[in-house]
Design an enzyme around this catalytic site. Structure first.
Site, short mmCIF file in Angstrom:
data_model
loop_
_atom_site.label_atom_id
_atom_site.label_comp_id
_atom_site.label_asym_id
_atom_site.label_seq_id
_atom_site.Cartn_x
_atom_site.Cartn_y
_atom_site.Cartn_z
N PRO A 134 0.81 -1.22 0.00
CA PRO A 134 0.00 0.00 0.00
C PRO A 134 0.85 1.27 0.00
O PRO A 134 1.78 1.41 0.79
CB PRO A 134 -0.82 -0.12 1.29
CG PRO A 134 -0.95 -1.60 1.49
CD PRO A 134 0.36 -2.18 1.02
N CYS A 135 0.48 2.20 -0.89
CA CYS A 135 1.33 3.37 -1.11
C CYS A 135 0.74 4.67 -0.59
O CYS A 135 1.41 5.68 -0.57
CB CYS A 135 1.61 3.51 -2.62
SG CYS A 135 0.13 3.86 -3.61
N GLN A 136 -0.54 4.65 -0.17
CA GLN A 136 -1.19 5.93 0.16
C GLN A 136 -0.46 6.69 1.26
O GLN A 136 -0.44 7.92 1.27
CB GLN A 136 -2.65 5.68 0.59
CG GLN A 136 -3.53 5.14 -0.51
CD GLN A 136 -3.56 3.61 -0.50
OE1 GLN A 136 -2.63 2.97 -0.02
NE2 GLN A 136 -4.63 3.05 -1.01
#
Length: 318
Positions: A75-77
């Site tokens: 996950p990059c958020q």
């Protein structure tokens, strides 16, 4: 590849990384994804791969078969300039340590990670240093690249950080990221404007959106979209980054003018701009999920070229 290296895929999404490694001759033996609709798409296209649909934190290492390579588009958020940038202070950022937990138990020969370009800059570099240290403390030798997909033959600006970590020092020193290549295809070499799309993709001529786009589209060889700053226009026939928010706000789906009207690009055209083959398809799931999945995946040809370089190192070592 003789005696195919086996891949375990974490945070698999719809399988963009898996497809790229599969194309390079690797075998995907196990995958994990938490999003229900993404799992439906994954199973639709990878019917022979075991997919665990649940939170990675609920999976024991013993539940995963043995493998050689661990891949994770984690996950990059929490690291993105478009997200909240809380990094490891964000629950999603801490998911990275689940990758380390499984690595500790399974000890893969190679780890491949993909994340946003801002990963190296986040928190003044402290986040990337932590990731680097976590890997090196486990005796991995590391190579990384920040690359824009349009510099590797894909007509989309999509800059990402790619990390490849090797247990074997010689394998690492022999590894080279792929060379940049000139862009030979542009947006409308991929999107066919002469084909009439389904009616649902066309803007109604009496709508405010249609009127705004009609007045704005001055170059029919570019792609457009509504943004926080007005209407955004691409340059040089290269698409701007396809984002997951296409599934949250329908007006963020890119727009073109074709031979029949003004319309949003279709999900299949989104996938084409990510380098997916025409054979990749979506099951019966909500359109918002489909567009979200298109923006959440990877530029397949770029990941594939990295996977091929990994394959070369393996063959050389043998």
């Amino acid at each position: 590849m003789k005696d195919k290296y086996k891949v375990c895929s974490l945070f698999a999404g719809i399988g963009g990384i898996d497809l790229a490694f599969q194309q390079a001759g690797f075998e995907i033996v196990w995958a994990n994804e938490i999003d229900e609709d993404a799992c439906k798409t994954y199973r639709y296209n990878f019917p022979d791969t075991v997919l665990a649909e649940c939170d990675i934190r609920k999976i024991g290492a013993d539940d995963i078969p043995d493998f050689d390579i661990l891949t994770a588009g984690f996950p990059c958020q929490s690291f993105s300039v478009c997200g909240n940038k809380k990094g490891f202070a964000d629950e999603r950022g801490n998911i990275f340590f689940e990758i380390m937990r499984i690595s500790d138990a399974k000890k893969p020969k190679i780890i491949f990670l993909e994340n946003v370009a801002n990963l190296t800059e986040h928190d003044n570099g402290k986040t990337f240093n932590r990731i680097h240290n976590e890997l090196s403390e486990r005796d991995y030798y590391i190579r990384y690249l920040i690359a824009d997909a349009c510099n590797y033959g894909i007509p989309q600006h999509r800059t990402r950080t790619y990390i490849v970590a090797f247990k074997d020092y010689e394998m690492c020193t022999g590894f080279r990221f792929p060379e940049e290549q000139p862009l030979k295809k542009h947006i409308f070499d991929i999107i066919d404007r002469s084909v009439n799309a389904e009616d649902k993709f066309y803007l109604l001529e009496n709508s405010v959106q249609y009127q705004k786009m009609k007045d704005t589209i001055t170059d029919e060889n570019q792609i457009y979209r509504f943004s926080d700053y007005g209407i955004q226009k691409s340059k040089d026939g290269i698409s701007f980054t396809l984002k997951a928010n296409m599934g949250t706000w329908y007006n963020r789906v890119p727009i073109i003018k074709d031979n029949f009207g003004i319309r949003t690009i279709t999900p299949q055209e989104c996938l084409a701009l990510q380098g997916f083959p025409k054979s990749f398809a979506f099951p019966d799931i909500p359109m918002k999920s489909i567009y979200k999945q298109c923006g959440n995946t990877v530029a397949v040809p770029l990941v594939n070229s990295i996977a091929k370089q990994i394959s070369k190192c393996i063959l050389y070592k043998r």
